[in-house]
Design an enzyme around this catalytic site. Structure first.
Site, PDB file in Angstrom:
ATOM      1  N   GLY A 167      48.272  53.114  43.684  1.00 51.29           N
ATOM      2  CA  GLY A 167      49.411  53.444  43.473  1.00 51.29           C
ATOM      3  C   GLY A 167      50.414  52.286  42.550  1.00 51.29           C
ATOM      4  N   GLY A 168      51.519  51.914  42.836  1.00 50.23           N
ATOM      5  CA  GLY A 168      52.255  50.884  42.175  1.00 50.23           C
ATOM      6  C   GLY A 168      51.427  49.552  42.415  1.00 50.23           C
ATOM      7  N   GLY A 402      39.124  44.084   5.513  1.00 50.34           N
ATOM      8  CA  GLY A 402      40.357  44.015   6.522  1.00 50.34           C
ATOM      9  C   GLY A 402      39.867  43.062   7.644  1.00 50.34           C
ATOM     10  N   ALA A 403      38.487  43.465   8.119  1.00 50.44           N
ATOM     11  CA  ALA A 403      37.975  42.879   9.497  1.00 50.44           C
ATOM     12  C   ALA A 403      37.863  41.611   8.905  1.00 50.44           C
ATOM     13  CB  ALA A 403      36.675  43.527   9.845  1.00 50.44           C
TER      14      ALA A 403
END
Length: 512
Positions: A167-168, A402-403
């Site tokens: 859960g949380g 771009g890498a």
């Protein structure tokens, strides 16, 4: 007074011993108790416990049972003589569930960690929010998350998941810097198998849904996965030995070991000169750093990029490297996320960065484009551009498109760029470039194969030779591979006192 002291000691002993039946159940599951775990984690006799006698003040169904500690052991101790603050949830008391008093204890120790500039270590083993306390339990979680964020970049935060974290509760490990999980016993998820089956009809086990292997290989939530609690907590101690206590301190140093004069001829044999032949980048890293048993993060997630903490000449560094053994070392969405978070952590805590580059580009394909590889790649770009720590780049072979830019190139602020004689820095590989630039000429040729071979050779000789980038000032030096360890060590020594003033602003907007 004697009677009161005897009563106090007896009460303390009862609390420390715990409820025998509950302790036995914990051991049958292959799990240690909270206090047994703290004994493994901390230096002997260093633990100072806080709020041992704290009890919940809830009223309502099943609220009559009010054991001391309220299911969490909190306090401070040392690891190799250095101060840390800790809390360990105790599954033998209310299943380690979190109520108001439980949360208040955690809040207190988190506040103390920040005030004292010391790392915070959380040992998680909890069934989640205590249902009987309703909204107060949720409020307690909110206080933890708020403190996790306020402490981020101020002190190192380490989460260790040794049982359920449902859960949380799962959000706190996600907010911290490092998350350890133990296979077989640790699970982390927002909604459990029963809820999933009720809502969707899908049947899944706890391990399949949120076990350590899932988070170590698929989601990237787990930084480290271990087979047992003993090795897990030993690795937590090792990690702490590599981290500064807070953002104002330097990482702890070890004795220099002559790295600046070190020659490693094996490096030239480990990396094939041919750009398309694979090799294990881990072996390269082992030759450059002081200890070949460096600490690798997220070893089984996004394995096409390696992120590791190590030492060079006694000083802690963060290493980011492409891994040609996996997907040829390309960058993809997951690898960019992994490396970006690591770069930001190192920058936050003053850990210099060494980037080893052998990257053919970003992984092409509709799956990557539709999963947001642009946005995720921008995270890594942002992280490097923002980093003010000393930064050294070493280009081993390929550095395409771009890498190349994203892997800490000169254009985005690296301080020192070194390259091997096998380096190839270009928009793309020679074959692909020729196919694009000369496509009409090749299509019209009677014999395109020999023409293509000649054009590829010409392209390499003109635009991709080992000294092209150095001639343009994009690389500071072309070095003998055997001298890599020495050159990196000398570069880091040169940059040791680097200082950069951040721009005047509240904060940037990272492409989340």
């Amino acid at each position: 007074m004697g009677a009161l002291r005897e009563r106090l000691e007896r009460f303390r002993d009862e609390i420390v011993a715990g409820r025998p039946a509950a302790v036995e159940r914990q051991h049958r599951k292959g799990k240690r108790t909270a206090r047994e775990r703290l004994d493994l984690l901390l230096d002997e006799d260093s633990f100072l416990e806080l709020d041992m006698f704290r009890r919940h003040q809830a009223r309502g169904p099943q609220a009559d049972d009010r054991p001391p500690t309220d299911g969490v052991v909190t306090g401070s101790g040392t690891i190799d003589g250095r101060r840390v603050f800790v809390y360990a949830q105790d599954f033998t008391v209310f299943g380690g569930s979190l109520g108001a008093a439980h949360a208040a204890k955690i809040h207190k120790v988190m506040d103390l960690a920040v005030r004292n500039g010391a790392p915070l270590i959380a040992l998680n083993d909890s069934g989640g929010a205590r249902i009987q306390e309703g909204a107060m339990a949720l409020d307690g979680y909110g206080g933890i998350f708020h403190r996790n964020v306020r402490a981020s970049g101020v002190i190192p935060q380490i989460s260790v998941v040794l049982g359920p974290c449902a859960g949380g509760a799962a959000y706190s490990p996600a907010l911290t810097d490092f998350t350890f999980m133990v296979a077989e016993t640790a699970q982390m998820y927002l909604t459990g198998p029963d809820v999933i089956e009720a809502v969707s009809g899908e049947r899944v086990t706890h391990a399949e849904l949120g076990g350590a292997q899932v988070h170590g290989t698929r989601t990237g939530v787990a930084t480290f996965v271990h087979d047992d609690e003993e090795s897990c907590l030993a690795d937590v101690r090792y990690l702490v030995s590599l981290l500064p206590s807070n953002y104002l301190e330097r990482p702890p140093s070890a004795a220099p070991c002559g790295a600046a004069a070190s020659v490693r001829p094996r490096l030239a044999d480990l990396v094939p000169a041919e750009p398309n032949r694979p090799y294990d980048m881990r072996k390269v890293i082992a030759e450059i750093v002081d200890d070949p048993d460096f600490l690798e993060l997220h070893e089984d997630w996004a394995a096409n990029v390696i992120c590791a903490l190590a030492r060079i000449d006694g000083e802690v560094v963060g290493v980011v490297a492409n891994q040609p053994l996996v997907l040829a070392g390309v960058l993809d969405a997951a690898a960019a996320q992994k490396a970006a978070r690591f770069v930001r952590f190192c920058d936050a805590f003053g850990i210099p960065l060494v980037t080893l580059v052998d990257v053919p580009g970003f992984l092409p394909g509709t799956d990557q484009e539709h999963s947001g590889v642009i946005r995720h790649g921008a995270k890594l770009l942002y992280a490097y551009c923002e980093a003010t720590v000393p930064r050294v780049q070493v280009i081993l072979r390929k550095a395409y498109g771009g890498a190349y830019i994203v892997m800490d190139s000169r254009s985005i602020g690296t301080d020192l760029s070194l390259a091997w004689p096998t380096n190839e820095i270009a928009v793309m590989g020679a074959e692909a470039a020729v196919n694009v630039v000369h496509r009409r000429e090749l299509a019209a040729a009677e014999e395109p194969a020999p023409l293509r071979s000649r054009l590829v050779t010409e392209y390499r000789e003109r635009l991709m030779h080992p000294y092209y980038a150095a001639e343009q000032g994009l690389v500071d030096a072309v070095i003998d591979p055997a001298q890599t360890r020495a050159e990196v060590a000398r570069g880091l020594a040169m940059l040791r006192d680097k200082g950069v003033a951040p721009p005047a602003r509240k904060h940037g907007n990272v492409p989340m």
